[in-house]
Motif scaffolding. Structure first.
Motif, PDB file in Angstrom:
ATOM      1  N   MET A  22      46.681  52.147  -3.864  1.00  0.00           N
ATOM      2  CA  MET A  22      46.614  50.703  -4.087  1.00  0.00           C
ATOM      3  C   MET A  22      47.805  49.985  -3.450  1.00  0.00           C
ATOM      4  N   VAL A  23      48.959  50.626  -3.467  1.00  0.00           N
ATOM      5  CA  VAL A  23      50.147  50.048  -2.812  1.00  0.00           C
ATOM      6  C   VAL A  23      49.903  49.971  -1.306  1.00  0.00           C
ATOM      7  N   ALA A  24      49.297  51.029  -0.743  1.00  0.00           N
ATOM      8  CA  ALA A  24      48.995  51.067   0.695  1.00  0.00           C
ATOM      9  C   ALA A  24      48.001  49.973   1.078  1.00  0.00           C
ATOM     10  N   VAL A  25      47.021  49.715   0.201  1.00  0.00           N
ATOM     11  CA  VAL A  25      46.050  48.632   0.439  1.00  0.00           C
ATOM     12  C   VAL A  25      46.795  47.315   0.616  1.00  0.00           C
ATOM     13  N   PHE A  26      47.862  47.149  -0.160  1.00  0.00           N
ATOM     14  CA  PHE A  26      48.630  45.912  -0.134  1.00  0.00           C
ATOM     15  C   PHE A  26      49.244  45.656   1.234  1.00  0.00           C
ATOM     16  N   TYR A  27      49.903  46.686   1.827  1.00  0.00           N
ATOM     17  CA  TYR A  27      50.569  46.397   3.098  1.00  0.00           C
ATOM     18  C   TYR A  27      49.697  46.636   4.326  1.00  0.00           C
ATOM     19  N   THR A  28      48.567  47.363   4.187  1.00  0.00           N
ATOM     20  CA  THR A  28      47.689  47.548   5.356  1.00  0.00           C
ATOM     21  C   THR A  28      46.582  46.499   5.442  1.00  0.00           C
ATOM     22  N   ILE A  29      46.220  45.880   4.309  1.00  0.00           N
ATOM     23  CA  ILE A  29      45.116  44.912   4.320  1.00  0.00           C
ATOM     24  C   ILE A  29      45.508  43.553   3.733  1.00  0.00           C
ATOM     25  N   VAL A  30      46.120  43.552   2.547  1.00  0.00           N
ATOM     26  CA  VAL A  30      46.406  42.284   1.870  1.00  0.00           C
ATOM     27  C   VAL A  30      47.431  41.441   2.649  1.00  0.00           C
ATOM     28  N   THR A  31      48.534  42.061   3.086  1.00  0.00           N
ATOM     29  CA  THR A  31      49.570  41.312   3.818  1.00  0.00           C
ATOM     30  C   THR A  31      49.045  40.727   5.134  1.00  0.00           C
ATOM     31  N   PRO A  32      48.361  41.532   5.998  1.00  0.00           N
ATOM     32  CA  PRO A  32      47.811  40.929   7.227  1.00  0.00           C
ATOM     33  C   PRO A  32      46.827  39.794   6.951  1.00  0.00           C
ATOM     34  N   MET A  33      46.173  39.825   5.788  1.00  0.00           N
ATOM     35  CA  MET A  33      45.239  38.759   5.424  1.00  0.00           C
ATOM     36  C   MET A  33      45.993  37.505   4.946  1.00  0.00           C
ATOM     37  N   LEU A  34      47.088  37.707   4.205  1.00  0.00           N
ATOM     38  CA  LEU A  34      47.848  36.583   3.652  1.00  0.00           C
ATOM     39  C   LEU A  34      48.722  35.884   4.689  1.00  0.00           C
ATOM     40  N   ASN A  35      49.176  36.614   5.698  1.00  0.00           N
ATOM     41  CA  ASN A  35      50.072  36.028   6.709  1.00  0.00           C
ATOM     42  C   ASN A  35      49.552  34.718   7.298  1.00  0.00           C
ATOM     43  N   PRO A  36      48.291  34.686   7.805  1.00  0.00           N
ATOM     44  CA  PRO A  36      47.794  33.418   8.370  1.00  0.00           C
ATOM     45  C   PRO A  36      47.752  32.301   7.324  1.00  0.00           C
ATOM     46  N   LEU A  37      47.337  32.634   6.097  1.00  0.00           N
ATOM     47  CA  LEU A  37      47.264  31.621   5.036  1.00  0.00           C
ATOM     48  C   LEU A  37      48.644  31.062   4.720  1.00  0.00           C
ATOM     49  N   ILE A  38      49.626  31.961   4.564  1.00  0.00           N
ATOM     50  CA  ILE A  38      50.996  31.542   4.219  1.00  0.00           C
ATOM     51  C   ILE A  38      51.578  30.662   5.324  1.00  0.00           C
ATOM     52  N   TYR A  39      51.405  31.085   6.589  1.00  0.00           N
ATOM     53  CA  TYR A  39      52.012  30.346   7.697  1.00  0.00           C
ATOM     54  C   TYR A  39      51.333  29.009   7.971  1.00  0.00           C
ATOM     55  N   THR A  40      50.020  28.923   7.720  1.00  0.00           N
ATOM     56  CA  THR A  40      49.330  27.649   7.977  1.00  0.00           C
ATOM     57  C   THR A  40      49.467  26.676   6.813  1.00  0.00           C
ATOM     58  N   LEU A  41      49.347  27.166   5.573  1.00  0.00           N
ATOM     59  CA  LEU A  41      49.397  26.282   4.404  1.00  0.00           C
ATOM     60  C   LEU A  41      50.769  25.654   4.214  1.00  0.00           C
ATOM     61  N   ARG A  42      51.824  26.380   4.604  1.00  0.00           N
ATOM     62  CA  ARG A  42      53.184  25.880   4.380  1.00  0.00           C
ATOM     63  C   ARG A  42      53.819  25.314   5.656  1.00  0.00           C
ATOM     64  N   ASN A  43      53.030  25.203   6.733  1.00  0.00           N
ATOM     65  CA  ASN A  43      53.619  24.786   7.998  1.00  0.00           C
ATOM     66  C   ASN A  43      52.874  23.587   8.578  1.00  0.00           C
ATOM     67  N   ALA A  44      53.521  22.431   8.566  1.00  0.00           N
ATOM     68  CA  ALA A  44      52.881  21.183   9.011  1.00  0.00           C
ATOM     69  C   ALA A  44      52.549  21.221  10.502  1.00  0.00           C
ATOM     70  N   GLU A  45      53.451  21.817  11.313  1.00  0.00           N
ATOM     71  CA  GLU A  45      53.234  21.866  12.765  1.00  0.00           C
ATOM     72  C   GLU A  45      51.972  22.645  13.121  1.00  0.00           C
ATOM     73  N   VAL A  46      51.777  23.796  12.468  1.00  0.00           N
ATOM     74  CA  VAL A  46      50.594  24.622  12.733  1.00  0.00           C
ATOM     75  C   VAL A  46      49.340  23.866  12.300  1.00  0.00           C
ATOM     76  N   LYS A  47      49.407  23.215  11.131  1.00  0.00           N
ATOM     77  CA  LYS A  47      48.246  22.466  10.630  1.00  0.00           C
ATOM     78  C   LYS A  47      47.895  21.311  11.568  1.00  0.00           C
ATOM     79  N   ASN A  48      48.924  20.593  12.053  1.00  0.00           N
ATOM     80  CA  ASN A  48      48.686  19.486  12.985  1.00  0.00           C
ATOM     81  C   ASN A  48      48.096  19.980  14.291  1.00  0.00           C
TER      82      ASN A  48
END
Length: 318
Positions: A275-301
């Motif tokens: 389950m820990v491995a699932v976190f860094y092989t699947i969950v993190t690559p999935m969250l990266n785009p969400l984290i960077y776009t939701l918190r970044n005005a330049e990317v959203k614009n």
């Protein structure tokens, strides 16, 4: 535990490994299939969207987005090493992988995983220069310097993974061949070797642990210096910098926490490892785009402009 061996002329007579997978319960496997197929599609679409936005939205010239573009590319590659096979295995009765395929998985997981660690470290350095030395930012983070740092992340990842694979390949495997995991990683594979793996395991742990912990410490120091220096800035500058750094810090914690848990300890495996491995092989690559776009005005614009331009072309085309 059942063993499967085949007579071969060399000492290594295991030609394939059998995964136990995430679960032995068919109903749970079917639920996991739907969940992880959705996660993997989000990884592909989300990271591809960031790459298109950065390249088409004139953000590629900015060092931060230059590295973010490659982080998204590495995320796609990293998850693709394990996720498609794991998703298919959830519906398969025979969860097998060839010996060569297993070694390739070990190489891929460590190559892209280590490259991601180095890219995150370089991105922290970029934020440090941008916030603590703003007047010299474009001089320090010139395109040539960025290219060299990026090349360094790939070379570092390659050297790390080659060492890991070289340590495993020289070991004999004569059965059993069942891996209590859903992909080939160094520690689960070492448990099946027909030889004393104490020294190999120590070197593997030292290698992976030094990279994971060393990079994590560098990141913590970088962001500590950044956060301290932010108090001297204006409220608007502080808010903008915190927005960018906040997304970086979130990604670092989500990625490095599980990685450090897995690779900073000796050759022992726990039931939670999968389950820990699932976190860094699947969950993190999935969250990266969400984290960077939701918190970044330049990317959203940039995304809004990109899609409004696309909609305009489609409308004018009609």
């Amino acid at each position: 535990m059942a063993s499967w061996t085949h007579p071969m002329e060399k000492l290594n007579n295991v030609t394939e490994f059998i995964f136990w997978g995430l679960s032995q319960n068919p109903e749970i496997e079917e639920i996991c299939f739907v969940i992880f197929l959705f996660f993997y599609l989000v990884i592909l679409l989300g990271n591809f969207l960031i790459m298109v936005t950065v390249c088409q939205g004139n953000l590629f010239k900015t060092p931060m987005y230059f590295f973010l573009n490659f982080l998204s590319f590495v995320d796609i590659c990293y998850s693709s090493v394990t996720a498609p096979k794991m998703i298919m295995d959830l519906l398969a009765k025979n969860k097998s992988i060839s010996y060569a395929g297993c070694m390739l998985q070990v190489f891929g997981v460590h190559f892209f995983g280590c490259t991601e660690i180095f890219i995150l470290t370089v991105m922290a350095y970029d934020r440090y220069v941008a916030i603590c030395k703003p007047l010299h930012y474009m001089t320090i983070m010139g395109r040539e310097k960025c290219n060299k740092m990026l090349l360094g992340t790939w070379v570092g990842g390659f050297l790390h993974s080659i060492i890991q694979v070289a340590l495993v390949v020289q070991l004999p495997f004569c059965g059993p061949n069942e891996i209590d995991h859903y992909f080939c990683d160094v520690h689960p594979v070492l448990k099946l070797a027909c030889a004393d793996t104490y020294i190999v395991s120590a070197v593997v742990t030292a290698n992976s642990g030094t990279i994971a912990l060393g990079s994590f410490v560098i990141l913590l120091i970088s962001y500590s210096i950044i956060l301290v220096s932010l108090w001297k800035q204006s409220a608007e500058g502080r808010r903008k910098a915190l927005s960018t750094c906040g997304s970086h810090i979130a990604v670092v914690i989500i990625f490095f926490g599980p990685c450090t848990f897995m690779y900073m300890r000796p050759d022992t495996t726990f039931s939670e490892d999968k389950m820990v491995a699932v976190f860094y092989t699947i969950v993190t690559p999935m969250l990266n785009p969400l984290i960077y776009t939701l918190r970044n005005a330049e990317v959203k614009n940039a995304m809004r402009k990109l899609w409004s331009r696309k909609a305009f072309w489609e409308a004018s085309g009609k």
